[in-house]
Enzyme design. Structure first.
Site, PDB file in Angstrom:
ATOM      1  N   ASP A 344       0.789  -1.213   0.000  1.00 13.30           N
ATOM      2  CA  ASP A 344       0.000   0.000   0.000  1.00 13.30           C
ATOM      3  C   ASP A 344       0.831   1.278   0.000  1.00 13.30           C
ATOM      4  O   ASP A 344       2.044   1.269   0.020  1.00 13.30           O
ATOM      5  CB  ASP A 344      -0.920   0.001   1.215  1.00 13.30           C
ATOM      6  CG  ASP A 344      -1.785  -1.240   1.264  1.00 13.30           C
ATOM      7  OD1 ASP A 344      -2.252  -1.654   0.212  1.00 13.30           O
ATOM      8  OD2 ASP A 344      -1.946  -1.802   2.352  1.00 13.30           O
ATOM      9  N   THR A 345       0.081   2.358   0.067  1.00 15.64           N
ATOM     10  CA  THR A 345       0.595   3.711  -0.032  1.00 15.64           C
ATOM     11  C   THR A 345       1.245   4.170   1.272  1.00 15.64           C
ATOM     12  O   THR A 345       0.808   3.787   2.348  1.00 15.64           O
ATOM     13  CB  THR A 345      -0.583   4.638  -0.374  1.00 15.64           C
ATOM     14  OG1 THR A 345      -1.269   4.116  -1.496  1.00 15.64           O
ATOM     15  CG2 THR A 345      -0.131   6.042  -0.668  1.00 15.64           C
ATOM     16  N   VAL A 346       2.268   5.019   1.179  1.00 12.42           N
ATOM     17  CA  VAL A 346       2.760   5.768   2.337  1.00 12.42           C
ATOM     18  C   VAL A 346       2.230   7.186   2.213  1.00 12.42           C
ATOM     19  O   VAL A 346       1.899   7.648   1.116  1.00 12.42           O
ATOM     20  CB  VAL A 346       4.301   5.773   2.416  1.00 12.42           C
ATOM     21  CG1 VAL A 346       4.834   4.351   2.466  1.00 12.42           C
ATOM     22  CG2 VAL A 346       4.927   6.526   1.242  1.00 12.42           C
TER      23      VAL A 346
END
Length: 529
Positions: A344-346
């Site tokens: 996933d995204t940071v």
């Protein structure tokens, strides 16, 4: 639920590395609190790598706070925090990102300022720090063009690479961003995919032969339906979870129950520290029915695990200290524990001393994705949202959110924007209507009703996983909220009156439950009133 808070100390080498090239345009003049909030993705963080994930969050918060304390803009702090996270190969952003089907790195990023203006890049290759290019796109988008042309605020693929090169960004060889860990994951997934495709062909051929022998035969079930996918964070079932992953630990642990058990390696590095903060953390509840502070009780479903009342932290805190050289070579975690599943995204949210809010996200996307896939990290309103302060609002409210999870579902539900709207207005959806509630309840309802129960999510073969980090800024102070339905969520927070970031590895006791937490700090102006 409790959040595992850890004060991660360590070298500030990265902070100095990133800070030495910064030339701030002014000194601090605003005089109010500034703050930074970062996350390193939602999914499953292996306890073997927990310290590395939290160290990345810790260092990102530190370098951002250095910028803010020296008068830097919130947008600069967000860019630098995410840039540091992109450079850590343990995160799925920038260097070390997941690979596409073709074995290359394609990244997405966006950044939004306090006016709600944005810059974004999608499926960009050969660039070490996509967030830097997103910031360049934002800066260029607010400059006028000849012949009244409209400047772009979102570029993808080769167009984004060309734009980056024309603005002085180094274009790297395609294999430069591939870490050994990412290459190993890709090779494993390729083998799994080849096996699954072969099994699917076998089942199809078997069904075809069966159909020739009989006019009606049950259709074959594709093998891919039962194979572990690369397109979503993996959430193991309760029976497969080791005890240290099923429960969550807290910085202010005061009980000896099962939820307070630390993993053996981690527990060796905890010690009591009398230093306290003026911030607050929402106490989490596991039981269905729990008394409120006014004497009443609430009875929610099993996954209603927030407490809308903010209770002060215990003055005694369990603070994480890095291992000594001898401890670093001590007993190791079991090698049978699953690896990280962080696809996933940071993201980061910052508020500068002038009260301006900004947010940004960056991601390498899901593993084995199609070439050219533009992920949620590039989509404003999906991964990142900012609601600017209304000049006519006496409370000077503004909200920013960043998200992490199953990107396609977050796009379907406009997750970041929906969460920001709910938290700003303090509303939740109930029986088709919006009703007033607290910010905690608004976030919980958004995850449960607006996301998990959305028809597009429920009627999808992919798991609906999400983690949300939200910040509400008013003239009275800064309020930080987070929630997730994944196994874990790595984050850090820090305001300018704190010496060190507060780093949290929030872990859910049971897959699919919604874990939440919150902090708040009063504005200096509000404290003087």
């Amino acid at each position: 639920m409790h959040a595992n808070q850890q004060d991660v100390s360590g070298s500030t080498q990265d902070s100095f590395m990133y800070g030495e090239d910064m030339h701030f345009r002014r000194s601090v003049e605003g005089g109010d609190l500034c703050a930074i909030y970062v996350h390193a993705g939602a999914g499953y963080h292996s306890t073997n790598n927990e310290k590395n994930h939290l160290k990345a969050c810790n260092d990102a918060a530190k370098v951002a706070m250095t910028i803010l304390k020296n008068g830097g803009d919130a947008i600069e702090a967000v860019e630098m925090a995410i840039r540091l996270l992109e450079d850590r190969d343990i995160t799925n952003a920038g260097y070390g990102s997941n690979l596409t089907m073709d074995g290359t790195v394609e990244c997405d990023a966006c950044i939004v300022d306090h006016y709600g203006r944005s810059g974004a890049v999608g499926a960009i290759t050969q660039v070490r720090n996509p967030i830097v290019v997103a910031r360049l796109v934002l800066d260029a988008s607010i400059l006028p063009l000849s012949l009244s042309r409209v400047p772009p605020n979102f570029l993808v693929g080769d167009g984004a690479v060309d734009f980056a090169e024309s603005h002085g960004v180094n274009i790297l060889p395609k294999d430069f961003l591939i870490s050994e860990a990412a290459r190993h994951r890709w090779q494993t997934w390729r083998r799994d995919l080849t096996k699954a495709e072969a099994e699917e062909r076998k089942q199809t051929e078997k069904a075809s032969v069966s159909n020739q022998r009989s006019f009606h035969s049950a259709p074959a079930t594709p093998a891919l339906a039962t194979t572990k996918t690369m397109s979503q964070p993996v959430t193991p079932t309760n029976g497969d979870q080791p005890e240290s992953r099923r429960h969550v630990v807290s910085k202010h642990a005061v009980a000896d129950g099962p939820s307070m058990r630390f993993s053996k390696e981690l527990n060796a590095y905890f010690e009591d520290d009398g230093a306290g903060t003026d911030d607050h953390l929402a106490a989490m509840a596991q039981a269905r029915k729990r008394p409120r502070t006014d004497g009443s009780t609430y009875d929610e479903e099993a996954d209603a695990i927030f407490d809308p009342d903010m209770n002060a932290l215990s003055p005694r805190q369990r603070v994480y200290r890095p291992p000594s050289e001898d401890q670093a070579h001590g007993p190791r975690q079991s090698q049978t524990e699953p690896d990280d599943h962080i696809t996933d995204t940071v993201g980061a949210i910052a508020i500068d001393c002038f009260g301006r809010i900004a947010a940004g996200s960056s991601s390498g996307g899901i593993g084995m994705k199609h070439k050219g896939r533009c992920g949620p990290a590039a989509l404003v309103g999906t991964s990142t949202a900012v609601i600017p302060a209304d000049p006519d609002d006496p409370d000077e409210q503004s909200v920013a959110t960043v998200t992490s999870g199953t990107g396609e579902h977050m796009a379907t539900t406009a997750a970041a924007q929906t969460a920001a709207d709910r938290i700003l207005s303090c509303t939740r959806r109930s029986q088709g209507q919006l009703e007033t509630c607290t910010e905690d309840e608004a976030l919980y309802s958004m995850i449960k009703n607006d996301f998990m129960k959305h028809p597009g999510v429920q009627n999808s073969p992919c798991q609906g996983a999400i983690g949300i980090l939200a910040v509400k800024k008013t003239k009275h102070g800064i309020y930080f909220y987070f929630g997730h339905n994944t196994d874990s969520f790595a984050l850090a927070s820090m305001h300018s009156d704190e010496r060190k970031p507060v780093c949290v590895m929030s872990r859910s006791r049971q897959s699919g439950l919604i874990a939440q937490g919150a902090r708040k700090c009063r504005a200096r102006r509000a404290s003087k009133d």
